[in-house]
Design an enzyme around this catalytic site. Structure first.
Site, PDB file in Angstrom:
ATOM      1  CG  ASP A   1      -1.664   1.160   1.505  1.00  0.00           C
ATOM      2  OD1 ASP A   1      -2.413   1.531   0.600  1.00  0.00           O
ATOM      3  OD2 ASP A   1      -1.552   1.766   2.586  1.00  0.00           O
ATOM      4  CG  LEU A   2       1.767   5.623  -1.936  1.00  0.00           C
ATOM      5  CD1 LEU A   2       3.258   5.372  -1.987  1.00  0.00           C
ATOM      6  CD2 LEU A   2       1.302   6.278  -3.244  1.00  0.00           C
ATOM      7  CG  ASP A   3      -1.677   7.664   0.607  1.00  0.00           C
ATOM      8  OD1 ASP A   3      -0.610   8.081   0.142  1.00  0.00           O
ATOM      9  OD2 ASP A   3      -2.783   7.953   0.131  1.00  0.00           O
TER      10      ASP A   3
ATOM     11  CB  THR B   1       0.404  10.896   1.602  1.00  0.00           C
ATOM     12  OG1 THR B   1       0.255   9.492   1.585  1.00  0.00           O
ATOM     13  CG2 THR B   1       1.566  11.301   0.730  1.00  0.00           C
TER      14      THR B   1
ATOM     15  CE  LYS C   1      -4.218   7.552   9.078  1.00  0.00           C
ATOM     16  NZ  LYS C   1      -3.333   7.210  10.198  1.00  0.00           N
ATOM     17  N   GLY C   2      -7.122   4.676   3.580  1.00  0.00           N
ATOM     18  CA  GLY C   2      -7.288   3.533   2.675  1.00  0.00           C
ATOM     19  C   GLY C   2      -8.604   3.551   1.902  1.00  0.00           C
TER      20      GLY C   2
ATOM     21  NE  ARG D   1      -9.420  12.020  -5.404  1.00  0.00           N
ATOM     22  CZ  ARG D   1      -8.905  12.226  -6.608  1.00  0.00           C
ATOM     23  NH1 ARG D   1      -9.546  12.980  -7.477  1.00  0.00           N
ATOM     24  NH2 ARG D   1      -7.754  11.670  -6.954  1.00  0.00           N
TER      25      ARG D   1
ATOM     26  CB  SER E   1      -1.850   2.848  -3.855  1.00  0.00           C
ATOM     27  OG  SER E   1      -2.397   4.071  -3.413  1.00  0.00           O
ATOM     28  CB  ALA E   2      -7.233   3.405  -2.446  1.00  0.00           C
ATOM     29  CB  SER E   3      -3.602   7.239  -3.901  1.00  0.00           C
ATOM     30  OG  SER E   3      -3.398   8.555  -4.368  1.00  0.00           O
TER      31      SER E   3
ATOM     32  CG  ASN F   1      -3.367  12.366  -6.472  1.00  0.00           C
ATOM     33  OD1 ASN F   1      -3.350  13.018  -7.520  1.00  0.00           O
ATOM     34  ND2 ASN F   1      -4.356  12.455  -5.605  1.00  0.00           N
TER      35      ASN F   1
ATOM     36  CE  LYS G   1      -5.707  -0.741  -1.153  1.00  0.00           C
ATOM     37  NZ  LYS G   1      -4.569   0.003  -0.588  1.00  0.00           N
TER      38      LYS G   1
ATOM     39  CD  GLU H   1      -3.635  -1.620   2.849  1.00  0.00           C
ATOM     40  OE1 GLU H   1      -3.721  -0.777   3.765  1.00  0.00           O
ATOM     41  OE2 GLU H   1      -4.005  -1.387   1.703  1.00  0.00           O
ATOM     42  CG  ASP H   2      -1.964   2.594   6.346  1.00  0.00           C
ATOM     43  OD1 ASP H   2      -2.323   2.182   5.221  1.00  0.00           O
ATOM     44  OD2 ASP H   2      -2.200   3.748   6.745  1.00  0.00           O
TER      45      ASP H   2
HETATM   46  P1  B16 Z   1      -6.649   9.934  -3.917  1.00  0.00           P
HETATM   47  P2  B16 Z   1      -3.602   4.031  -0.051  1.00  0.00           P
HETATM   48  C1  B16 Z   1      -5.516   5.918  -0.146  1.00  0.00           C
HETATM   49  O1  B16 Z   1      -4.213   5.477  -0.459  1.00  0.00           O
HETATM   50  C2  B16 Z   1      -5.510   6.811   1.085  1.00  0.00           C
HETATM   51  O2  B16 Z   1      -5.144   6.071   2.246  1.00  0.00           O
HETATM   52  C3  B16 Z   1      -6.868   7.413   1.300  1.00  0.00           C
HETATM   53  O3  B16 Z   1      -6.851   8.286   2.416  1.00  0.00           O
HETATM   54  C4  B16 Z   1      -7.285   8.180   0.036  1.00  0.00           C
HETATM   55  O4  B16 Z   1      -8.593   8.716   0.165  1.00  0.00           O
HETATM   56  C5  B16 Z   1      -7.236   7.219  -1.163  1.00  0.00           C
HETATM   57  O5  B16 Z   1      -5.930   6.674  -1.277  1.00  0.00           O
HETATM   58  C6  B16 Z   1      -7.572   7.919  -2.461  1.00  0.00           C
HETATM   59  O6  B16 Z   1      -6.561   8.853  -2.745  1.00  0.00           O
HETATM   60  O7  B16 Z   1      -7.670  10.947  -3.536  1.00  0.00           O
HETATM   61  O8  B16 Z   1      -5.234  10.467  -4.002  1.00  0.00           O
HETATM   62  O9  B16 Z   1      -7.040   9.183  -5.187  1.00  0.00           O
HETATM   63  O10 B16 Z   1      -3.517   4.022   1.449  1.00  0.00           O
HETATM   64  O11 B16 Z   1      -4.519   2.966  -0.624  1.00  0.00           O
HETATM   65  O12 B16 Z   1      -2.243   4.056  -0.716  1.00  0.00           O
HETATM   66 MG    MG Z   2      -2.754   3.186   3.331  1.00  0.00          MG
END
Ligand code: B16
Ligand code: MG
Length: 217
Positions: A12-14, A20, A48-49, A52, A119-121, A123, A150, A174-175
């Site tokens: 996982d990233l964040d 972040t 978290k996780g 958006r 990662s869910a992000s 970005n 997730k 994963e966190d």
């Molecule tokens: P974005 P992960 C997740 O990343 C974040 O933990 C979560 O807080 C965020 O809302 C989600 O990504 C979406 O991110 O808005 O940048 O697309 O923990 O899965 O790496």
């Molecule tokens: Mg995370």
């Protein structure tokens, strides 16, 4: 936990490679201020996780504003939050990578274990670029490539499939609760990064990824 030689480590990233979450928090907090309610660090834990749009729904719930906005208005809010967030991560420095991450990556490479991002992000590519670690990954799966967030296991299953590795040969770091559930649903080992009290469903909980080095066979 048994000392199995996994073929792929999925990160996982964040919250696992970089903090972040604090930037997500500041961006959501600005949006909450505009909507005239307070948003606390403790409430931020639930985001978290989480994707958006789901995060926005949770935020509006905390402010007692659920069901008051149209889909278009919510998309505008999510875009605004993302602009604020991207402004912050554009300034991310490579020394914000958590200590021990590069050491762990080098150990994995030495053992021939593939490295994946799950990662869910949306970005994620920008963040990996800022941290100068994109080159370590054998595959990158992020929020822009999956249709189900997730705790659905899709993001981790894609990572394994991209590398042609069976799910049971993958280990996930994963966190978040949502992410650990996703890993278990995928049939993968789920290592929590944090404290055992907060991550009861993990197969093992460690404080940082490099603490897994002694478990590598
Ligand atoms: P974005 P992960 C997740 O990343 C974040 O933990 C979560 O807080 C965020 O809302 C989600 O990504 C979406 O991110 O808005 O940048 O697309 O923990 O899965 O790496
Ligand atoms: Mg995370």
């Amino acid at each position: 936990m048994e000392n199995i030689q996994y073929k792929c480590a999925i990160f996982d990233l964040d919250g696992v490679l970089v903090d972040t979450a604090k930037y997500h928090y500041l961006a959501w907090k600005s949006l909450a201020q505009e909507l005239r309610f307070a948003f606390t660090l403790q409430q931020n834990e639930a985001l978290k996780g989480v994707s958006r749009m789901k995060s926005l729904e949770l935020l509006l719930g905390f402010g007692g504003l659920s069901g008051l906005f149209s889909q278009e208005e919510k998309e505008q809010m999510a875009e605004k939050k993302n602009r604020l967030y991207v402004e912050k991560i554009m300034c991310l420095k490579k020394d914000e990578l958590f200590p021990g991450v590069l050491d762990f990556f080098r150990h994995l490479k030495e053992k021939g274990i593939k490295i994946a991002l799950g990662s869910a992000s949306k970005n994620a590519p920008l963040i990996l670029g800022r941290l100068e670690i994109s080159g370590y990954f054998d595959t990158i799966v992020d929020g822009s490539q999956v249709s189900k967030a997730k705790p659905d296991p899709e993001v981790f299953i894609w990572a394994a499939q991209n590398l042609n590795i069976p799910c049971e040969s993958c280990i996930v770091f994963e966190d978040s609760t949502a992410g650990l559930k996703a890993a278990k649903q995928a049939g993968m080992k789920a290592v929590g990064i944090g404290t055992p009290k907060n991550l009861p469903m993990a197969d093992l909980v460690i404080a940082s990824v490099d603490q897994y080095i002694p478990y590598l066979a």
